[in-house]
Write a protein that holds these residues in place. Structure first.
Motif, PDB file in Angstrom:
ATOM      1  N   VAL A  36       0.847  -1.193   0.000  1.00  0.00           N
ATOM      2  CA  VAL A  36       0.000   0.000   0.000  1.00  0.00           C
ATOM      3  C   VAL A  36       0.886   1.248   0.000  1.00  0.00           C
ATOM      4  CG1 VAL A  36      -1.870  -1.187   1.203  1.00  0.00           C
ATOM      5  CG2 VAL A  36      -0.143   0.047   2.526  1.00  0.00           C
ATOM      6  N   HIS A  37       0.275   2.394  -0.238  1.00  0.00           N
ATOM      7  CA  HIS A  37       1.018   3.658  -0.228  1.00  0.00           C
ATOM      8  C   HIS A  37       1.431   4.022   1.192  1.00  0.00           C
ATOM      9  CE1 HIS A  37       0.775   5.106  -4.391  1.00  0.00           C
ATOM     10  NE2 HIS A  37      -0.375   4.456  -4.441  1.00  0.00           N
ATOM     11  N   GLY A  38       2.673   4.475   1.323  1.00  0.00           N
ATOM     12  CA  GLY A  38       3.172   4.944   2.610  1.00  0.00           C
ATOM     13  C   GLY A  38       3.569   6.407   2.518  1.00  0.00           C
ATOM     14  N   ARG A  39       4.498   6.827   3.371  1.00  0.00           N
ATOM     15  CA  ARG A  39       4.925   8.229   3.396  1.00  0.00           C
ATOM     16  C   ARG A  39       6.007   8.515   2.362  1.00  0.00           C
ATOM     17  NH1 ARG A  39       7.534   9.211   7.824  1.00  0.00           N
ATOM     18  NH2 ARG A  39       7.090  11.448   7.943  1.00  0.00           N
ATOM     19  N   GLU A  40       6.571   7.459   1.759  1.00  0.00           N
ATOM     20  CA  GLU A  40       7.573   7.559   0.691  1.00  0.00           C
ATOM     21  C   GLU A  40       8.836   8.299   1.119  1.00  0.00           C
ATOM     22  OE1 GLU A  40       5.900   8.862  -2.984  1.00  0.00           O
ATOM     23  OE2 GLU A  40       4.473   7.191  -3.079  1.00  0.00           O
ATOM     24  N   VAL A  41       9.160   8.237   2.414  1.00  0.00           N
ATOM     25  CA  VAL A  41      10.398   8.842   2.904  1.00  0.00           C
ATOM     26  C   VAL A  41      11.606   8.101   2.354  1.00  0.00           C
ATOM     27  CG1 VAL A  41      11.767   9.311   4.971  1.00  0.00           C
ATOM     28  CG2 VAL A  41       9.308   9.752   4.988  1.00  0.00           C
ATOM     29  N   GLY A  42      11.519   6.759   2.299  1.00  0.00           N
ATOM     30  CA  GLY A  42      12.640   5.960   1.819  1.00  0.00           C
ATOM     31  C   GLY A  42      13.056   6.329   0.410  1.00  0.00           C
ATOM     32  N   ARG A  43      12.079   6.658  -0.427  1.00  0.00           N
ATOM     33  CA  ARG A  43      12.392   7.014  -1.816  1.00  0.00           C
ATOM     34  C   ARG A  43      13.271   8.263  -1.852  1.00  0.00           C
ATOM     35  NH1 ARG A  43      10.282   5.097  -6.177  1.00  0.00           N
ATOM     36  NH2 ARG A  43       8.618   4.093  -4.992  1.00  0.00           N
ATOM     37  N   LEU A  44      12.974   9.229  -0.973  1.00  0.00           N
ATOM     38  CA  LEU A  44      13.759  10.461  -0.919  1.00  0.00           C
ATOM     39  C   LEU A  44      15.185  10.202  -0.445  1.00  0.00           C
ATOM     40  CD1 LEU A  44      11.077  12.835   0.659  1.00  0.00           C
ATOM     41  CD2 LEU A  44      11.701  12.623  -1.751  1.00  0.00           C
ATOM     42  N   LEU A  45      15.361   9.128   0.342  1.00  0.00           N
ATOM     43  CA  LEU A  45      16.687   8.786   0.856  1.00  0.00           C
ATOM     44  C   LEU A  45      17.461   7.871  -0.082  1.00  0.00           C
ATOM     45  CD1 LEU A  45      15.746   8.032   4.585  1.00  0.00           C
ATOM     46  CD2 LEU A  45      16.669  10.162   3.648  1.00  0.00           C
ATOM     47  N   GLY A  46      16.839   7.473  -1.194  1.00  0.00           N
ATOM     48  CA  GLY A  46      17.498   6.556  -2.115  1.00  0.00           C
ATOM     49  C   GLY A  46      17.252   5.098  -1.793  1.00  0.00           C
ATOM     50  N   TYR A  47      16.345   4.840  -0.827  1.00  0.00           N
ATOM     51  CA  TYR A  47      15.994   3.466  -0.444  1.00  0.00           C
ATOM     52  C   TYR A  47      14.470   3.320  -0.442  1.00  0.00           C
ATOM     53  CZ  TYR A  47      20.814   2.472   0.803  1.00  0.00           C
ATOM     54  OH  TYR A  47      22.169   2.257   0.752  1.00  0.00           O
ATOM     55  N   PRO A  48      13.883   3.259  -1.656  1.00  0.00           N
ATOM     56  CA  PRO A  48      12.424   3.149  -1.732  1.00  0.00           C
ATOM     57  C   PRO A  48      11.939   1.861  -1.074  1.00  0.00           C
ATOM     58  CG  PRO A  48      13.421   2.692  -3.857  1.00  0.00           C
ATOM     59  CD  PRO A  48      14.521   3.220  -2.979  1.00  0.00           C
ATOM     60  N   THR A  49      10.846   1.966  -0.359  1.00  0.00           N
ATOM     61  CA  THR A  49      10.334   0.790   0.358  1.00  0.00           C
ATOM     62  C   THR A  49       8.909   0.472  -0.048  1.00  0.00           C
ATOM     63  OG1 THR A  49       9.579   2.166   2.214  1.00  0.00           O
ATOM     64  CG2 THR A  49      11.783   1.205   2.377  1.00  0.00           C
ATOM     65  N   ALA A  50       8.591  -0.819   0.031  1.00  0.00           N
ATOM     66  CA  ALA A  50       7.211  -1.278  -0.138  1.00  0.00           C
ATOM     67  C   ALA A  50       6.582  -1.318   1.248  1.00  0.00           C
ATOM     68  CB  ALA A  50       7.186  -2.658  -0.780  1.00  0.00           C
ATOM     69  N   ASN A  51       5.523  -0.566   1.433  1.00  0.00           N
ATOM     70  CA  ASN A  51       4.807  -0.549   2.705  1.00  0.00           C
ATOM     71  C   ASN A  51       3.799  -1.694   2.686  1.00  0.00           C
ATOM     72  OD1 ASN A  51       2.968   0.168   4.856  1.00  0.00           O
ATOM     73  ND2 ASN A  51       3.895   2.209   4.823  1.00  0.00           N
ATOM     74  N   ASP A  56       7.946  10.846  16.796  1.00  0.00           N
ATOM     75  CA  ASP A  56       7.784   9.939  17.932  1.00  0.00           C
ATOM     76  C   ASP A  56       6.359   9.385  18.028  1.00  0.00           C
ATOM     77  OD1 ASP A  56      10.410  10.197  18.875  1.00  0.00           O
ATOM     78  OD2 ASP A  56       9.923  12.091  19.870  1.00  0.00           O
ATOM     79  N   THR A  57       5.507   9.756  17.075  1.00  0.00           N
ATOM     80  CA  THR A  57       4.095   9.385  17.196  1.00  0.00           C
ATOM     81  C   THR A  57       3.563   8.603  16.001  1.00  0.00           C
ATOM     82  OG1 THR A  57       3.424  11.521  16.241  1.00  0.00           O
ATOM     83  CG2 THR A  57       3.615  11.394  18.653  1.00  0.00           C
ATOM     84  N   LEU A  58       4.432   8.158  15.103  1.00  0.00           N
ATOM     85  CA  LEU A  58       3.964   7.434  13.924  1.00  0.00           C
ATOM     86  C   LEU A  58       3.561   6.008  14.290  1.00  0.00           C
ATOM     87  CD1 LEU A  58       6.623   8.611  11.314  1.00  0.00           C
ATOM     88  CD2 LEU A  58       4.214   9.292  11.410  1.00  0.00           C
ATOM     89  N   PRO A  59       2.554   5.453  13.602  1.00  0.00           N
ATOM     90  CA  PRO A  59       2.153   4.067  13.870  1.00  0.00           C
ATOM     91  C   PRO A  59       3.208   3.082  13.375  1.00  0.00           C
ATOM     92  CG  PRO A  59       1.003   4.898  11.949  1.00  0.00           C
ATOM     93  CD  PRO A  59       1.749   6.063  12.529  1.00  0.00           C
ATOM     94  N   MET A  60       3.136   1.843  13.866  1.00  0.00           N
ATOM     95  CA  MET A  60       4.083   0.830  13.419  1.00  0.00           C
ATOM     96  C   MET A  60       3.786   0.432  11.978  1.00  0.00           C
ATOM     97  SD  MET A  60       5.129  -2.861  15.063  1.00  0.00           S
ATOM     98  CE  MET A  60       4.077  -3.874  14.026  1.00  0.00           C
ATOM     99  N   THR A  61       4.843   0.296  11.196  1.00  0.00           N
ATOM    100  CA  THR A  61       4.703  -0.107   9.803  1.00  0.00           C
ATOM    101  C   THR A  61       5.699  -1.222   9.482  1.00  0.00           C
ATOM    102  OG1 THR A  61       6.292   1.581   9.083  1.00  0.00           O
ATOM    103  CG2 THR A  61       3.955   2.184   9.042  1.00  0.00           C
ATOM    104  N   ILE A  62       5.406  -1.939   8.407  1.00  0.00           N
ATOM    105  CA  ILE A  62       6.332  -2.923   7.855  1.00  0.00           C
ATOM    106  C   ILE A  62       6.754  -2.379   6.504  1.00  0.00           C
ATOM    107  CG2 ILE A  62       6.716  -5.335   7.257  1.00  0.00           C
ATOM    108  CD1 ILE A  62       5.757  -4.972  10.114  1.00  0.00           C
ATOM    109  N   GLU A  63       8.017  -1.965   6.397  1.00  0.00           N
ATOM    110  CA  GLU A  63       8.525  -1.392   5.152  1.00  0.00           C
ATOM    111  C   GLU A  63       9.666  -2.248   4.637  1.00  0.00           C
ATOM    112  OE1 GLU A  63       8.935   2.913   5.019  1.00  0.00           O
ATOM    113  OE2 GLU A  63       8.018   3.007   6.995  1.00  0.00           O
ATOM    114  N   ILE A  64       9.641  -2.546   3.352  1.00  0.00           N
ATOM    115  CA  ILE A  64      10.616  -3.475   2.776  1.00  0.00           C
ATOM    116  C   ILE A  64      11.311  -2.846   1.577  1.00  0.00           C
ATOM    117  CG2 ILE A  64      10.910  -5.720   1.662  1.00  0.00           C
ATOM    118  CD1 ILE A  64       8.647  -6.764   3.381  1.00  0.00           C
TER     119      ILE A  64
END
Length: 320
Positions: free
Chosen positions: A198-213, A253-261
């Motif tokens: 599913v769509h996430g916050r896409e922070v990893g993409r900005l860091l050069g490490y895109p993740t699948a949420n 400090d308040t984000l929910p738990m996610t599984i990002e790959i």
């Protein structure tokens, strides 16, 4: 493999005329101890020329007699995965039973008459600690008393690893302790989960490490917060990847738990795909970094660690 869904009281037309060997248990995880029960049942079925069948339940029996918290209501293997494993072990038929108070409230003799004799079982196999009701005598030790000599009772001994019994609770504890290697050893295979990308916050993409949420069922037991090496399967192909179970504490400090790959050497849009995840090894705990540069440096180190792991274990990625 045939799956027969049952609800107690059973309908009048429910039963079996052909001989069966019945393996009984909840089988959460289908770990090495469970596999021993199933292998013994399969061997006996082949010996007697009978169908190899399993009697299992739709939820943990404890739900009917105690209040469980959200964590306790989770399972190592959900329905689809458990059925897949049963089929891979050669099960011919699964009797998938709704475990209710009424089911549990049967007397020992009623249970035997309704779920063993009625299905024409010539042998019954279960673990030494298996129970089939709410009384002190609804156990394997007393089961022959209710059989009238019509079926053989086979009680599987405990399977041990490192001088300790293999059990579902031990696997859960290993996952809670981030000890993936131990959990995998107890299971006899990598611990597996699955979920939709599913769509996430896409922070990893900005860091050069895109993740699948990956969105998992709330009933799925998962490893504790941390960074892991995983093998993923998407669209029938396997890949090595890094998985983060956590709260993205570097950013809030308040984000929910996610599984990002982060799947290495992979650049495809897989939103909506179901990702099968085999958990292989723990890399490190989740850390709150002061800057995104520090996080990026750590992600690079995690990638190097993961690639080195694959070099040491090239067999984990199938080439077929």
């Amino acid at each position: 493999m045939e799956i027969v869904k049952l609800h107690y009281p059973l309908a009048e037309n429910v039963g079996s005329k052909e001989k069966i060997v019945l393996a009984m248990g909840f089988f959460d995880g289908v770990h090495l101890g469970h596999q021993d029960v199933l292998h013994q049942a399969k061997q006996k079925a082949q010996e007697l020329g009978a169908k190899f069948c399993v009697l299992t339940y739709d939820h943990h029996p404890a739900i009917v007699y105690k209040q469980l918290n959200a964590h306790e209501k989770r399972y190592l293997t959900l329905y689809d995965e458990k059925m897949r494993i049963f089929e891979s072990l050669g099960v011919d038929r699964v009797y998938y039973t709704n475990y209710t108070y009424a089911f549990q409230n049967q007397t020992e003799q009623e249970f035997v008459d309704n779920f063993i004799k009625r299905f024409n079982a010539v042998a019954v196999v279960a673990g030494f600690d298996h129970t089939y009701g709410g009384t002190n005598t609804a156990d394997m030790k007393h089961l022959p008393k209710y059989s009238d000599g019509k079926f053989e009772v086979i009680t599987a001994k405990p399977v041990e690893l490192a001088d300790e019994k293999v059990s579902s609770s031990r696997i859960r504890q290993a996952l809670d302790n981030c000890n993936i290697e131990l959990a995998d050893q107890l299971l006899g295979r990598p611990f597996r989960s699955s979920g939709v990308v599913v769509h996430g916050r896409e922070v990893g993409r900005l860091l050069g490490y895109p993740t699948a949420n990956v969105e998992h069922s709330e009933l799925q037991w998962l490893p504790n917060v941390g960074i892991y090496i995983v093998r993923v399967e998407v669209a029938g192909k396997q890949h090595i990847a890094m998985a983060s179970v956590g709260h993205n504490v570097t950013f809030s400090d308040t984000l929910p738990m996610t599984i990002e790959i982060n799947i290495l050497d992979f650049n495809q849009n897989i939103y909506g795909e179901t990702l099968i995840v085999d958990w292989l090894s723990h890399i490190r705990d989740e850390v709150k970094f002061e800057t995104t540069e520090q996080l990026t440096e750590q992600l690079y180190a995690d990638e190097v660690f993961t690639r080195d792991y694959l070099k040491l274990h090239p067999e984990i990625i199938s080439t077929h």
